[in-house]
Design an enzyme around this catalytic site. Structure first.
Site, PDB file in Angstrom:
ATOM      1  N   LEU A 179       0.829  -1.215   0.000  1.00  0.00           N
ATOM      2  CA  LEU A 179       0.000   0.000   0.000  1.00  0.00           C
ATOM      3  C   LEU A 179       0.860   1.259   0.000  1.00  0.00           C
ATOM      4  CD1 LEU A 179      -2.249  -1.599   2.699  1.00  0.00           C
ATOM      5  CD2 LEU A 179      -2.991  -1.162   0.356  1.00  0.00           C
ATOM      6  N   ASN A 207      -3.091   4.355   4.704  1.00  0.00           N
ATOM      7  CA  ASN A 207      -3.689   3.252   3.928  1.00  0.00           C
ATOM      8  C   ASN A 207      -3.529   1.925   4.672  1.00  0.00           C
ATOM      9  OD1 ASN A 207      -2.099   5.029   1.493  1.00  0.00           O
ATOM     10  ND2 ASN A 207      -4.302   4.775   1.317  1.00  0.00           N
ATOM     11  N   LYS A 234      14.719   0.105   5.113  1.00  0.00           N
ATOM     12  CA  LYS A 234      14.212   0.674   3.851  1.00  0.00           C
ATOM     13  C   LYS A 234      14.316   2.200   3.851  1.00  0.00           C
ATOM     14  CE  LYS A 234      12.001   1.398   0.044  1.00  0.00           C
ATOM     15  NZ  LYS A 234      10.674   1.083  -0.414  1.00  0.00           N
ATOM     16  N   LYS A 280       7.624  11.146   0.183  1.00  0.00           N
ATOM     17  CA  LYS A 280       6.993  10.487   1.335  1.00  0.00           C
ATOM     18  C   LYS A 280       8.037   9.732   2.169  1.00  0.00           C
ATOM     19  CE  LYS A 280       5.757   6.379   1.556  1.00  0.00           C
ATOM     20  NZ  LYS A 280       5.297   5.005   1.313  1.00  0.00           N
TER      21      LYS A 280
END
Length: 319
Positions: A80, A85, A186, A261
């Site tokens: 997502l 979300n 990440k 983001k």
């Protein structure tokens, strides 16, 4: 092309129970297709029905909500766009946790705030399910070729079960530690990627202004100490490399919005841990400005185009 061995996948040929897949965007769709190719029945859903059509044509069963998927599958992967979300898909009125079965393995491959991953793990645990974060690196190309890198956080005893599915979609699956550590790895990777891409774009632009041929400059960088992934595998200058977004008007790849983001997540976690990230912060601002200047849906390597635009403005004013 050398194929990645799928040892983990072949070992469980006998017990291919359905796998749920929620989120069939640019990354989720090719990932789900690779599960189908390995013989796993896929039960999927997405908020956009048109995203489901292609997968349905390949044999997936499409349902209306995450709750319905949870009712039919005891292994579910989610892919997502952002933290809100993920919260909605797991804990919303039609969310996974409304119908989740005890013992279900939940693997979230979205890139979100590590604290949200921990929150979801606690909520899943209360329902008797197991949540693991497994964000990916490699982009759409690697997703299609099953060459993604998965960074996995969660209970170590459950790692083998997660690895069985993830090796069907990626070339590298790395266990990072407790829930949230996959996200941490990440976020750190993408902060470095953004800084490296901006540096490569600035360097290429300067070299071009100094009269160097961009292909020659890239060749020199890639045999010198300035070499990095952005210069040798994903060069931001149109015409230098084939098969990368810069050669296709910055279409496809990893969008500027998503990079902004991820840099926001890096900024947030850096603030929380009192970690100085001056270049990470500057990269975040550059990508945010790009989003406001019409680059939101272009690949993040379009920072090269953005820098060129910046330098052309004074000349326009002077005309």
């Amino acid at each position: 092309i050398r194929r990645t061995p799928f040892k983990m996948c072949s070992r469980s040929m006998a017990s291919k129970t359905p796998v749920g897949f929620i989120g069939l965007g640019n990354m989720g769709s090719p990932m789900a297709k690779n599960l189908l190719r390995h013989g796993y029945p896929v039960i999927a859903t997405d908020v956009f029905p048109e995203s489901c059509k292609e997968l349905q044509d390949e044999g997936a069963q499409i349902l209306d909500s995450p709750a319905e998927v949870a009712d039919k599958a005891d292994r579910i992967i989610t892919m997502l766009p952002s933290s809100p979300n993920v919260i909605e898909v797991y804990t919303g009125p039609n969310g996974i946790l409304k119908k989740v079965k005890k013992g279900t393995l939940l693997i979230d491959s979205s890139t979100i705030d590590p604290s949200v991953s921990k929150e979801m793990a606690l909520a899943a645990e209360k329902m008797g399910a197991v949540f693991m974060d497994a964000p990916v690196s490699g982009g759409v190309g690697a997703a299609s070729l099953a060459k993604l890198t998965f960074m996995v956080g969660g209970v170590e005893e459950e790692y083998t079960a997660a690895q069985e599915l993830l090796t069907c979609m990626g070339a590298n699956v790395v266990y990072c530690g407790q829930v949230g550590t996959g996200q941490a790895a990440k976020i750190c990777n993408n902060m470095l990627l953004a800084i490296g891409m901006i540096g490569t774009a600035e360097t290429m632009n300067l070299g071009i202004r100094l009269g160097l041929d961009p292909k020659l400059l890239a060749q020199i960088l890639n045999m010198s100490s300035g070499r990095c992934w952005s210069s040798d595998s994903y060069n931001p200058v149109p015409g230098v490399m084939e098969g990368v977004p810069s050669g296709n008007n910055y279409q496809g790849g990893f969008g500027t919005t998503l990079m902004a983001k991820d840099l926001g997540l890096a900024q947030h976690t850096a603030t929380n841990t009192k970690t100085p990230v001056p270049l990470g912060s500057l990269a975040h601002q550059i990508y945010r400005v790009m989003c406001a200047r019409g680059y939101a849906n272009k690949d993040f390597s379009s920072v090269f185009q953005f820098l060129r635009e910046q330098e052309e403005e004074p000349e326009k004013k002077g005309d």
